[in-house]
Design a protein around this motif. Structure first.
Motif, PDB file in Angstrom:
ATOM      1  N   SER A  92      -9.386  -4.520  11.498  1.00 47.44           N
ATOM      2  CA  SER A  92      -8.224  -5.281  11.022  1.00 47.44           C
ATOM      3  C   SER A  92      -6.969  -4.577  11.507  1.00 47.44           C
ATOM      4  CB  SER A  92      -8.218  -5.315   9.497  1.00 47.44           C
ATOM      5  OG  SER A  92      -9.404  -5.878   9.014  1.00 47.44           O
ATOM      6  N   TYR A  93      -6.071  -5.321  12.098  1.00 44.75           N
ATOM      7  CA  TYR A  93      -4.849  -4.666  12.603  1.00 44.75           C
ATOM      8  C   TYR A  93      -3.737  -5.686  12.787  1.00 44.75           C
ATOM      9  CZ  TYR A  93      -6.443  -6.704  16.981  1.00 44.75           C
ATOM     10  OH  TYR A  93      -6.841  -7.598  17.933  1.00 44.75           O
ATOM     11  N   TYR A  94      -2.508  -5.180  12.832  1.00 50.23           N
ATOM     12  CA  TYR A  94      -1.346  -5.999  13.168  1.00 50.23           C
ATOM     13  C   TYR A  94      -0.962  -5.646  14.605  1.00 50.23           C
ATOM     14  CZ  TYR A  94      -1.260  -6.616   8.151  1.00 50.23           C
ATOM     15  OH  TYR A  94      -1.618  -6.907   6.861  1.00 50.23           O
ATOM     16  N   GLY A  95      -1.221  -6.564  15.506  1.00 55.29           N
ATOM     17  CA  GLY A  95      -1.032  -6.292  16.927  1.00 55.29           C
ATOM     18  C   GLY A  95       0.406  -5.972  17.306  1.00 55.29           C
ATOM     19  N   HIS A  96       1.373  -6.505  16.559  1.00 55.86           N
ATOM     20  CA  HIS A  96       2.782  -6.299  16.927  1.00 55.86           C
ATOM     21  C   HIS A  96       3.317  -4.972  16.393  1.00 55.86           C
ATOM     22  CE1 HIS A  96       2.781  -8.011  12.931  1.00 55.86           C
ATOM     23  NE2 HIS A  96       3.997  -7.581  12.749  1.00 55.86           N
ATOM     24  N   LEU A  97       2.495  -4.269  15.598  1.00 51.58           N
ATOM     25  CA  LEU A  97       2.908  -2.953  15.075  1.00 51.58           C
ATOM     26  C   LEU A  97       2.174  -1.850  15.836  1.00 51.58           C
ATOM     27  CD1 LEU A  97       2.845  -3.601  11.216  1.00 51.58           C
ATOM     28  CD2 LEU A  97       4.784  -3.801  12.756  1.00 51.58           C
ATOM     29  N   THR A  98       2.721  -0.654  15.766  1.00 49.31           N
ATOM     30  CA  THR A  98       2.062   0.473  16.432  1.00 49.31           C
ATOM     31  C   THR A  98       0.886   0.945  15.573  1.00 49.31           C
ATOM     32  OG1 THR A  98       3.383   2.135  15.305  1.00 49.31           O
ATOM     33  CG2 THR A  98       4.298   1.230  17.347  1.00 49.31           C
ATOM     34  N   GLY A  99       0.069   1.809  16.175  1.00 47.41           N
ATOM     35  CA  GLY A  99      -1.071   2.349  15.435  1.00 47.41           C
ATOM     36  C   GLY A  99      -0.623   3.052  14.167  1.00 47.41           C
ATOM     37  N   GLU A 100       0.433   3.833  14.290  1.00 47.95           N
ATOM     38  CA  GLU A 100       0.937   4.592  13.144  1.00 47.95           C
ATOM     39  C   GLU A 100       1.492   3.647  12.067  1.00 47.95           C
ATOM     40  OE1 GLU A 100       3.749   7.578  14.237  1.00 47.95           O
ATOM     41  OE2 GLU A 100       3.660   8.554  12.275  1.00 47.95           O
ATOM     42  N   GLU A 101       2.190   2.606  12.507  1.00 50.67           N
ATOM     43  CA  GLU A 101       2.742   1.633  11.538  1.00 50.67           C
ATOM     44  C   GLU A 101       1.623   0.904  10.803  1.00 50.67           C
ATOM     45  OE1 GLU A 101       6.984   0.599  13.786  1.00 50.67           O
ATOM     46  OE2 GLU A 101       5.220  -0.580  14.224  1.00 50.67           O
ATOM     47  N   ASN A 102       0.553   0.602  11.528  1.00 51.98           N
ATOM     48  CA  ASN A 102      -0.597  -0.035  10.892  1.00 51.98           C
ATOM     49  C   ASN A 102      -1.164   0.853   9.784  1.00 51.98           C
ATOM     50  OD1 ASN A 102      -2.102  -2.651  11.983  1.00 51.98           O
ATOM     51  ND2 ASN A 102      -0.853  -1.811  13.628  1.00 51.98           N
ATOM     52  N   LEU A 103      -1.300   2.125  10.117  1.00 51.44           N
ATOM     53  CA  LEU A 103      -1.878   3.049   9.136  1.00 51.44           C
ATOM     54  C   LEU A 103      -0.927   3.269   7.956  1.00 51.44           C
ATOM     55  CD1 LEU A 103      -3.626   5.697  11.399  1.00 51.44           C
ATOM     56  CD2 LEU A 103      -4.650   3.810  10.157  1.00 51.44           C
ATOM     57  N   ARG A 104       0.373   3.167   8.231  1.00 54.34           N
ATOM     58  CA  ARG A 104       1.361   3.348   7.159  1.00 54.34           C
ATOM     59  C   ARG A 104       1.177   2.269   6.078  1.00 54.34           C
ATOM     60  NH1 ARG A 104       5.148   6.957   7.257  1.00 54.34           N
ATOM     61  NH2 ARG A 104       4.855   7.340   9.465  1.00 54.34           N
ATOM     62  N   ILE A 105       0.819   1.068   6.520  1.00 50.83           N
ATOM     63  CA  ILE A 105       0.599  -0.031   5.559  1.00 50.83           C
ATOM     64  C   ILE A 105      -0.598   0.301   4.659  1.00 50.83           C
ATOM     65  CG2 ILE A 105      -0.120  -2.462   5.374  1.00 50.83           C
ATOM     66  CD1 ILE A 105       1.574  -2.930   7.952  1.00 50.83           C
ATOM     67  N   VAL A 106      -1.682   0.740   5.287  1.00 51.98           N
ATOM     68  CA  VAL A 106      -2.882   1.084   4.513  1.00 51.98           C
ATOM     69  C   VAL A 106      -2.593   2.284   3.601  1.00 51.98           C
ATOM     70  CG1 VAL A 106      -5.328   1.696   4.662  1.00 51.98           C
ATOM     71  CG2 VAL A 106      -4.328   0.206   6.380  1.00 51.98           C
ATOM     72  N   GLN A 107      -1.855   3.255   4.145  1.00 49.60           N
ATOM     73  CA  GLN A 107      -1.519   4.454   3.368  1.00 49.60           C
ATOM     74  C   GLN A 107      -0.692   4.083   2.123  1.00 49.60           C
ATOM     75  OE1 GLN A 107       2.056   5.923   4.135  1.00 49.60           O
ATOM     76  NE2 GLN A 107       1.789   7.045   2.227  1.00 49.60           N
ATOM     77  N   ALA A 108       0.263   3.168   2.306  1.00 48.41           N
ATOM     78  CA  ALA A 108       1.095   2.756   1.170  1.00 48.41           C
ATOM     79  C   ALA A 108       0.269   1.998   0.131  1.00 48.41           C
ATOM     80  CB  ALA A 108       2.244   1.879   1.663  1.00 48.41           C
ATOM     81  N   LEU A 109      -0.663   1.181   0.608  1.00 50.97           N
ATOM     82  CA  LEU A 109      -1.485   0.409  -0.335  1.00 50.97           C
ATOM     83  C   LEU A 109      -2.494   1.296  -1.059  1.00 50.97           C
ATOM     84  CD1 LEU A 109      -2.137  -2.843   1.740  1.00 50.97           C
ATOM     85  CD2 LEU A 109      -0.767  -2.644  -0.326  1.00 50.97           C
ATOM     86  N   ARG A 110      -2.997   2.292  -0.353  1.00 52.05           N
ATOM     87  CA  ARG A 110      -3.967   3.192  -0.977  1.00 52.05           C
ATOM     88  C   ARG A 110      -3.291   4.260  -1.841  1.00 52.05           C
ATOM     89  NH1 ARG A 110      -9.230   3.622   0.094  1.00 52.05           N
ATOM     90  NH2 ARG A 110     -10.101   2.297   1.720  1.00 52.05           N
TER      91      ARG A 110
END
Lengths: 249, 303
Positions: B87-105
């Motif tokens: 699962s990923y957001y293609g328009h965001l960077t790898g780090e930005e993608n992980l930031r979303i998961v990090q904030a939710l977790r």
């Protein structure tokens, strides 16, 4: 709040500001073109003429714009297959609500800026009479409420179908029906969700076929229409949310 | 202790029972291979464990808690997952993608860098994910699952679509996790060889039914030795063997015999030679995991 903040974060580089700027540009050009064709006699209606025409332009422009915004926000989840990741961390209800709150905020900012812009246009044009700040405020609130009702419908569609064509076709049809419904009898307009842009207008026009004189007048939206508007919004919210929550990823 | 236990787990779609009375037991600290042909019900089962799909019947225990609507998210805080495709957001960077998961977790921000290093994506963290290769996306998916170092990691076909180098890299990463972070890993696959190289426990599912569950060692133990005999006339040889009460069956030009002692094997070859039959081949064979899988599932496994 965390989820809402993340909705904005996710929409980075999704050109949301550009979509909003396009809405403002289209409305500005439309109204600008209209006023350049008015003579001094018509221009004496100033603020009323402006608000009357804004309702008409809203009925054409906003359904498709709202559909585009909802689609931009929901499509990114379908595209990246993120539901199965997100739903291990938050509930579908929380996700639905965060997306709705995102739409509510974006539309609120867009419509407030829009109203500010046209207030400035009116002042620059030197419209006669006192500045109708309260009426502009109410007009903005009503535009936002109708847009939120349409947004609830569009979000439901955009979440339900991965292919955004369905939602966008609905938006295009809404724009068409929104303007067409202004020709319908009031009872029928109430059955067209997009028709509420015109139905909620604070200015009505009276054209006398004998004297061929057009007169504009202020009016308050009838309570029944406001109740019906809220009812439509509630139906779209409940149905959209239930379908989304029940959907297995 | 079992980190996952399912009891009588069922999932029905319309009239079709996709998962049927499944009793899984995943021991803590293991790499648990969940093997089955495509469409066997692996993904549905894993989704039920994660609460993404509602079971029709049965119960699920994860980390000692019986999963229900009320406690699902709190239990899943200690579970990382990668289901089907990343699962990923293609328009965001790898780090930005992980930031979303990090904030939710709700895990510390520093873990983003750490997991990027673990999956060897540190150098690509500023690149839009849409520009990542499939292997990189898969590793990003693994990084998202690793955020917060969960106790349990559920990976559904993590090597799907990867090239051989990508498969090997992913395999190495997965095998490393229990030892390095004390995680239990459940990894599903339709690739027998993959599970054979990664797992220490294995479950095999066929058409929604569990057909095997034990250690990989026990699965290997099922592989029986036998003798393969090829003569100048297998049909005659077969009838002669029957006279000597030696059971055999013919498989692609060979007569398959049970393991015989050296003495009996020597007597047998002598007897066949005296009967004017030429012995072309006599070799000892072991049933491969592939054969066992085929036997258990009735379908050929991908290798």
């Amino acid at each position: 709040m965390n989820l809402l903040r993340l909705e904005f974060y996710k929409c980075r580089r999704r050109k949301i500001v550009l979509v909003c700027a396009a809405v403002l540009a289209v409305e500005l050009i439309w109204i600008g073109a209209f006023f350049t064709r008015q003579d001094a006699e018509d221009m004496k209606w100033g603020w009323m003429l402006l608000l009357y025409n804004l309702s008409t332009v809203d009925a054409i422009v906003l359904p498709l714009s709202v559909a585009t915004l909802a689609s931009r926000n929901c499509e990114l989840e379908h595209k990246g297959g993120t539901w199965k990741l997100l739903e291990t961390m938050v509930t579908p209800v929380q996700l639905y609500d965060a997306k709705l709150a995102w739409g509510a905020l974006v539309l609120a900012v867009l419509l407030i800026v829009r109203s500010g812009l046209f207030l400035a246009v009116g002042i620059a044009e030197g419209f006669s009479g006192p500045l109708p700040l309260a009426r502009f405020g109410l007009f903005t609130l009503l535009s936002w409420t109708v847009s939120m009702m349409v947004y609830a419908l569009q979000q439901g569609l955009s979440l339900r179908f991965a292919n955004q064509a369905a939602a966008l076709v609905c938006g295009i049809a809404g724009s068409f029906l929104g303007i067409l419904s202004m020709l319908f009898p009031p009872a029928l307009v109430r059955c067209v969700p997009w028709g509420y842009y015109g139905l909620m207008s604070l200015v009505f026009m009276d054209w006398n076929p004998v004297t061929r004189v057009t007169r504009f007048y202020w009016r308050w939206p009838p309570v029944t229409d406001v109740v019906l508007l809220l009812l439509w919004a509630a139906v779209f919210l409940i149905v959209g949310r239930t379908l989304f929550v029940r959907k297995e990823v | 202790m079992n980190i996952i236990e399912t009891h009588d787990l069922c999932k029905q779609y319309g009239t079709a029972l996709r998962v049927s009375h499944l009793d899984l037991q995943v021991p803590e600290g293991s790499v648990y291979g969940f093997l089955g042909p495509n469409g066997a019900g692996k993904s549905t089962t894993l989704k039920m464990i994660l609460g993404l799909v509602r079971p029709t019947a049965g119960s699920i225990q994860v980390l000692g808690h019986t999963m229900d609507r009320a406690n699902r998210l709190s239990v899943l805080r200690q579970v990382g997952s990668l289901i089907e495709s990343p699962s990923y957001y293609g328009h965001l960077t790898g780090e930005e993608n992980l930031r979303i998961v990090q904030a939710l977790r709700g895990v510390p921000e520093r873990t983003i860098r750490e997991v990027l290093q673990i999956v060897r994506l540190d150098g690509q963290r500023g690149k839009k994910v849409a520009h990542y290769s499939l292997g990189m996306k898969q590793r990003l998916g693994l990084a998202a699952a690793l955020l917060g170092y969960p106790k349990l990691l559920i990976l559904d076909e993590p090597t799907n679509g990867l090239d051989p180098a990508g498969i090997q890299e992913m395999r190495e990463l997965i095998c490393d996790l229990p030892g390095r972070f004390g995680m239990t890993v459940v990894v599903s696959s339709h690739l027998l060889s993959e599970i054979d190289q990664m797992a220490d426990h294995v479950a095999i599912i066929r058409e929604g039914e569990l057909v095997f569950q034990d250690t990989l060692e026990a699965l290997h133990g099922r592989s029986r030795h036998h003798l393969a005999l090829r003569t100048t006339n297998n049909a005659v040889a077969r009838s002669l063997l029957a006279e000597k009460s030696i059971a055999c069956q013919e498989e692609v030009g060979y007569l398959m015999l049970p393991i015989l002692s050296d003495e009996i094997a020597a007597q047998l070859t002598r007897f066949l030679a005296e009967s004017r039959l030429g012995i072309v081949r006599l070799e000892e064979r072991q049933k491969s995991l592939e054969d066992i899988f085929l036997e258990l599932t009735g379908k050929a496994a991908s290798l």
